[in-house]
Design a protein around this motif. Structure first.
Motif, mmCIF file in Angstrom:
data_model
loop_
_atom_site.group_PDB
_atom_site.id
_atom_site.type_symbol
_atom_site.label_atom_id
_atom_site.label_comp_id
_atom_site.label_asym_id
_atom_site.label_seq_id
_atom_site.Cartn_x
_atom_site.Cartn_y
_atom_site.Cartn_z
ATOM 1 N N LEU A 80 -34.399 -24.458 -1.308
ATOM 2 C CA LEU A 80 -33.349 -24.133 -0.344
ATOM 3 C C LEU A 80 -33.431 -25.022 0.887
ATOM 4 C CD1 LEU A 80 -31.025 -22.134 0.368
ATOM 5 C CD2 LEU A 80 -32.752 -20.808 1.594
ATOM 6 N N ILE A 81 -34.640 -25.215 1.409
ATOM 7 C CA ILE A 81 -34.843 -25.989 2.632
ATOM 8 C C ILE A 81 -35.676 -27.223 2.316
ATOM 9 C CG2 ILE A 81 -35.767 -25.946 4.975
ATOM 10 C CD1 ILE A 81 -33.368 -24.095 4.524
ATOM 11 N N HIS A 82 -35.160 -28.378 2.650
ATOM 12 C CA HIS A 82 -35.908 -29.633 2.508
ATOM 13 C C HIS A 82 -36.728 -29.813 3.783
ATOM 14 C CE1 HIS A 82 -37.140 -33.556 1.462
ATOM 15 N NE2 HIS A 82 -36.290 -34.223 2.255
ATOM 16 N N THR A 83 -38.039 -29.628 3.685
ATOM 17 C CA THR A 83 -38.879 -29.570 4.876
ATOM 18 C C THR A 83 -38.917 -30.881 5.657
ATOM 19 O OG1 THR A 83 -40.810 -30.087 3.508
ATOM 20 C CG2 THR A 83 -40.348 -27.765 3.919
ATOM 21 N N GLY A 84 -38.680 -32.015 4.991
ATOM 22 C CA GLY A 84 -38.698 -33.293 5.693
ATOM 23 C C GLY A 84 -37.464 -33.514 6.542
ATOM 24 N N ASP A 85 -36.365 -32.889 6.187
ATOM 25 C CA ASP A 85 -35.114 -33.004 6.945
ATOM 26 C C ASP A 85 -34.409 -31.649 6.904
ATOM 27 O OD1 ASP A 85 -33.024 -34.032 8.385
ATOM 28 O OD2 ASP A 85 -32.040 -34.972 6.655
ATOM 29 N N PRO A 86 -34.934 -30.673 7.634
ATOM 30 C CA PRO A 86 -34.452 -29.297 7.481
ATOM 31 C C PRO A 86 -33.048 -29.081 8.028
ATOM 32 C CG PRO A 86 -36.605 -29.416 8.586
ATOM 33 C CD PRO A 86 -36.023 -30.782 8.607
ATOM 34 N N ASP A 87 -32.343 -28.158 7.394
ATOM 35 C CA ASP A 87 -31.058 -27.673 7.889
ATOM 36 C C ASP A 87 -31.363 -26.407 8.691
ATOM 37 O OD1 ASP A 87 -28.577 -26.573 8.337
ATOM 38 O OD2 ASP A 87 -27.792 -27.023 6.333
ATOM 39 N N PHE A 88 -31.552 -26.569 10.004
ATOM 40 C CA PHE A 88 -31.980 -25.442 10.827
ATOM 41 C C PHE A 88 -30.895 -24.382 10.947
ATOM 42 C CE2 PHE A 88 -34.782 -28.899 12.366
ATOM 43 C CZ PHE A 88 -35.996 -28.315 12.040
ATOM 44 N N ASN A 121 -45.449 -27.790 7.246
ATOM 45 C CA ASN A 121 -44.980 -29.179 7.217
ATOM 46 C C ASN A 121 -43.492 -29.301 7.532
ATOM 47 O OD1 ASN A 121 -44.178 -27.916 4.860
ATOM 48 N ND2 ASN A 121 -44.402 -29.745 3.582
ATOM 49 N N LEU A 122 -42.931 -28.347 8.251
ATOM 50 C CA LEU A 122 -41.538 -28.424 8.679
ATOM 51 C C LEU A 122 -41.414 -29.516 9.739
ATOM 52 C CD1 LEU A 122 -39.073 -26.689 7.815
ATOM 53 C CD2 LEU A 122 -39.359 -25.430 9.960
ATOM 54 N N ALA A 123 -40.533 -30.487 9.514
ATOM 55 C CA ALA A 123 -40.406 -31.647 10.406
ATOM 56 C C ALA A 123 -39.228 -31.485 11.371
ATOM 57 C CB ALA A 123 -40.223 -32.918 9.581
ATOM 58 N N LYS A 124 -39.270 -32.287 12.433
ATOM 59 C CA LYS A 124 -38.164 -32.401 13.385
ATOM 60 C C LYS A 124 -37.797 -31.071 14.029
ATOM 61 C CE LYS A 124 -36.171 -36.143 10.588
ATOM 62 N NZ LYS A 124 -34.977 -36.605 9.837
ATOM 63 N N VAL A 125 -38.783 -30.200 14.231
ATOM 64 C CA VAL A 125 -38.448 -28.876 14.757
ATOM 65 C C VAL A 125 -37.904 -28.988 16.173
ATOM 66 C CG1 VAL A 125 -40.062 -27.618 13.304
ATOM 67 C CG2 VAL A 125 -40.841 -28.530 15.496
ATOM 68 N N PRO A 126 -36.860 -28.240 16.495
ATOM 69 C CA PRO A 126 -36.273 -28.278 17.841
ATOM 70 C C PRO A 126 -36.988 -27.319 18.782
ATOM 71 C CG PRO A 126 -34.970 -26.856 16.427
ATOM 72 C CD PRO A 126 -36.097 -27.391 15.563
ATOM 73 N N PHE A 127 -36.618 -27.371 20.052
ATOM 74 C CA PHE A 127 -37.147 -26.465 21.068
ATOM 75 C C PHE A 127 -35.978 -25.927 21.885
ATOM 76 C CE2 PHE A 127 -40.447 -29.562 20.125
ATOM 77 C CZ PHE A 127 -41.547 -28.753 19.890
ATOM 78 N N PRO A 128 -36.101 -24.730 22.442
ATOM 79 C CA PRO A 128 -35.009 -24.164 23.239
ATOM 80 C C PRO A 128 -34.679 -25.044 24.437
ATOM 81 C CG PRO A 128 -36.634 -22.473 22.678
ATOM 82 C CD PRO A 128 -37.228 -23.788 22.287
ATOM 83 N N ALA A 129 -33.401 -25.127 24.757
ATOM 84 C CA ALA A 129 -32.947 -25.950 25.880
ATOM 85 C C ALA A 129 -33.606 -25.502 27.171
ATOM 86 C CB ALA A 129 -31.424 -25.861 26.000
ATOM 87 N N CYS A 139 -43.710 -40.674 14.559
ATOM 88 C CA CYS A 139 -44.790 -40.285 13.650
ATOM 89 C C CYS A 139 -44.339 -39.097 12.808
ATOM 90 C CB CYS A 139 -46.069 -39.944 14.415
ATOM 91 S SG CYS A 139 -45.869 -38.537 15.539
ATOM 92 N N ALA A 140 -43.303 -39.309 12.037
ATOM 93 C CA ALA A 140 -42.704 -38.213 11.266
ATOM 94 C C ALA A 140 -43.710 -37.545 10.339
ATOM 95 C CB ALA A 140 -41.525 -38.743 10.457
ATOM 96 N N ALA A 141 -44.710 -38.325 9.881
ATOM 97 C CA ALA A 141 -45.683 -37.764 8.941
ATOM 98 C C ALA A 141 -46.660 -36.817 9.622
ATOM 99 C CB ALA A 141 -46.455 -38.889 8.251
ATOM 100 N N GLU A 142 -46.814 -36.945 10.959
ATOM 101 C CA GLU A 142 -47.779 -36.120 11.685
ATOM 102 C C GLU A 142 -47.110 -35.079 12.570
ATOM 103 O OE1 GLU A 142 -50.971 -36.028 11.344
ATOM 104 O OE2 GLU A 142 -51.014 -37.635 9.865
ATOM 105 N N CYS A 143 -45.908 -35.355 13.016
ATOM 106 C CA CYS A 143 -45.234 -34.443 13.945
ATOM 107 C C CYS A 143 -44.554 -33.322 13.173
ATOM 108 C CB CYS A 143 -44.229 -35.194 14.806
ATOM 109 S SG CYS A 143 -45.025 -36.198 16.078
#
Length: 496
Positions: free
Chosen positions: A413-421, A207-215, A232-236
């Motif tokens: 340590l990590i808030h999965t809804g707004d992670p500190d990557f 359930n890690l949200a807002k995951v980035p992708f390599p440039a 769709c933050a709840a599904e993405c």
């Protein structure tokens, strides 16, 4: 000069009987010796040359394996090599059977009395059945291995170790009847030292949200601000990356594994690690794989429900030491979320991985290989090329001798809804650095687990000030599941 055929009529019958038995036993112990003694010496010498050649090859491979284990395994695991071995075994079976028949002929059974002739005939038949049966069965195992390698491992490009480590993404895919498509609910990176096999398991919550992708990747162009699609933050979430990519294959032209590719790219961006390969295991078939190896034994700190969620709880896996779990119960131990959290489940999955690594002995693999291979073909998908099979088998054998450490990117340590990557990448680097320090002789100087594993209570005392919110599902329990913020010995987690 050709050898004269001995006249056995001048020998007493008991002597002829003992001679017949001796010829059969000689053929069993040293093929061709019966022909040297009483048959065609020329044929016997040819058989001895073949036997000597085979022994020389085996000795060479054993010595090579001691010097260069991974290269030897890579050579022996090639489908072409396995096919050649299979043919050799079948030819040996036919040839050895012919030698037994010839030894029986040389013994001149018609000169024996009825009972002795019957005993000699039965013994010859039993020896043929045992020897030929063993060689044919060995050829079947070799063919199973060849089929397994060809089915599971591809012929793709090998990937070199990055900074002395292989990073393999392990995904547990859940594609049951109640799911639309495959969605990896379990994601763990096994970061393995390419020299010692010492391993760090890096757990990433589904359930890690807002995951980035390599440039520069297709997914980065689609989601420049992270995996947020139509708000769709709840599904993405991280586990939905696979499904999205599989449903948008046009973004990955010519790629046979778009879901795996996109998930791998996301995890590279999250962890800061180069992922060399992926392994996708279907969780439903994982039960058959565990049954094939005879199950696993675990120390369970808290009873775990069987069922739950959309189905009723059917029972529990009770707490206790040295609990032996078959495939059905081990699968539920690894995947159950009822009365617990995703993060607790992640810790249990690490326990299962560690148990399989430590308890799956070479003898188990050999004696149960056909079941393992049959199950694995159904549940495993990977891009590890067949040419690298020896490399990872070699590393797995080394890893069995060392403790496995872990880091999980989970609350508090990590808030999965707004992670500190950035924090995740820092902690991953710290976990790997601490593991590597053990190989360099740090914290005790012996290169092994000379440090006392950090307890789960001590690892959660200092959460990052930017992530002090605790999700409702991450309540501490008495089970071995409290997420660690540093490197922990997986064995200590499983025995909590």
């Amino acid at each position: 000069m050709p050898q004269e055929k001995p006249d056995l009529r001048n020998l007493r019958e008991p002597v002829r009987f003992k001679r017949a038995l001796a010829l059969l036993l000689m053929t069993l112990i040293l093929p061709g010796s019966a022909q040297i003694v009483a048959g065609s010496r020329r044929a016997g010498r040819w058989v001895w040359r073949v036997v000597a050649g085979l022994i020389a090859i085996v000795v060479f491979l054993v010595v090579l394996g001691l010097i260069w284990r991974s290269g030897t395994i890579n050579f022996l695991a090639r489908p072409g090599t396995l096919r050649l071995v299979q043919i050799i075994l079948i030819v040996l079976a036919i040839g050895w059977a012919a030698l037994f028949i010839d030894a029986y002929r040389i013994a001149q059974p018609l000169t024996l009395e009825r009972n002795h002739r019957l005993i000699t005939s039965i013994l010859d038949g039993v020896m043929i059945f045992v020897v030929v049966g063993a060689l044919v069965y060995a050829s079947v195992i070799v063919n199973t291995q060849r089929d397994f390698v060809a089915s599971v491992f591809g012929s793709g490009k090998s990937s070199k170790a990055e900074k002395g480590r292989y990073n393999v993404l392990l995904m547990g895919g859940d594609s049951g009847a109640d799911r639309i498509g495959t969605r990896p609910d379990s994601m763990t990176v096994a970061s393995v030292n390419a020299d010692t096999g010492r391993t760090v398991l890096i757990g990433l919550p589904r359930n890690l949200a807002k995951v980035p992708f390599p440039a520069g990747t297709a997914m980065a162009k689609q989601f420049p601000n992270g995996f947020i699609w139509n708000k769709c933050a709840a599904e993405c979430l991280l586990n939905a990356v696979y499904t999205y990519a599989a449903n948008h294959k046009a973004l990955f032209p010519g790629d046979p594994n778009p879901g795996e590719t996109a998930t791998t790219q996301a995890i590279e961006a999250v962890t800061g690690l180069k992922i060399n390969y992926f392994v996708l295991i279907d969780l439903a078939g994982f039960r058959d794989l565990l049954n094939a190896v005879g199950g696993i034994t675990l120390d369970i700190g808290k009873r775990v429900p069987i069922g739950g969620g959309s189905s009723p709880i059917k029972g529990y896996i009770e707490a206790g030491k040295n609990q032996h779990l078959d495939g059905y119960h081990a699968l539920w131990f690894a995947r159950s979320r009822a009365e617990s959290s995703d993060y607790e489940r992640m810790a249990r999955q690490k326990c299962v991985m560690s148990a399989m690594l430590n308890q799956l002995s070479p003898s188990t693999v050999l004696t149960k290989f056909q079941g393992i291979a049959s199950a694995s073909k159904q549940v495993v998908k990977t891009d590890i090329p067949a040419g690298e099979l020896g490399t990872f088998t070699d590393l797995a054998l080394d890893a069995k001798k060392l403790p496995v450490s872990s880091f999980s990117a989970v609350p508090p340590l990590i808030h999965t809804g707004d992670p500190d990557f950035a924090l995740i990448r820092t902690k991953v680097a710290e976990a790997i650095a601490k593991s590597e320090s053990l190989d360099k002789g740090g914290s005790g100087g012996d290169g092994k687990s000379s440090t006392t594993p950090r307890s789960t209570s001590s690892t959660t005392k200092k959460p990052s000030t930017s992530t002090t919110k605790r999700s409702p599902s991450s309540t501490a329990t008495t089970s071995p599941t409290t997420p660690a913020t540093g490197v922990d010995d997986v064995a200590s987690i499983c025995k909590a």
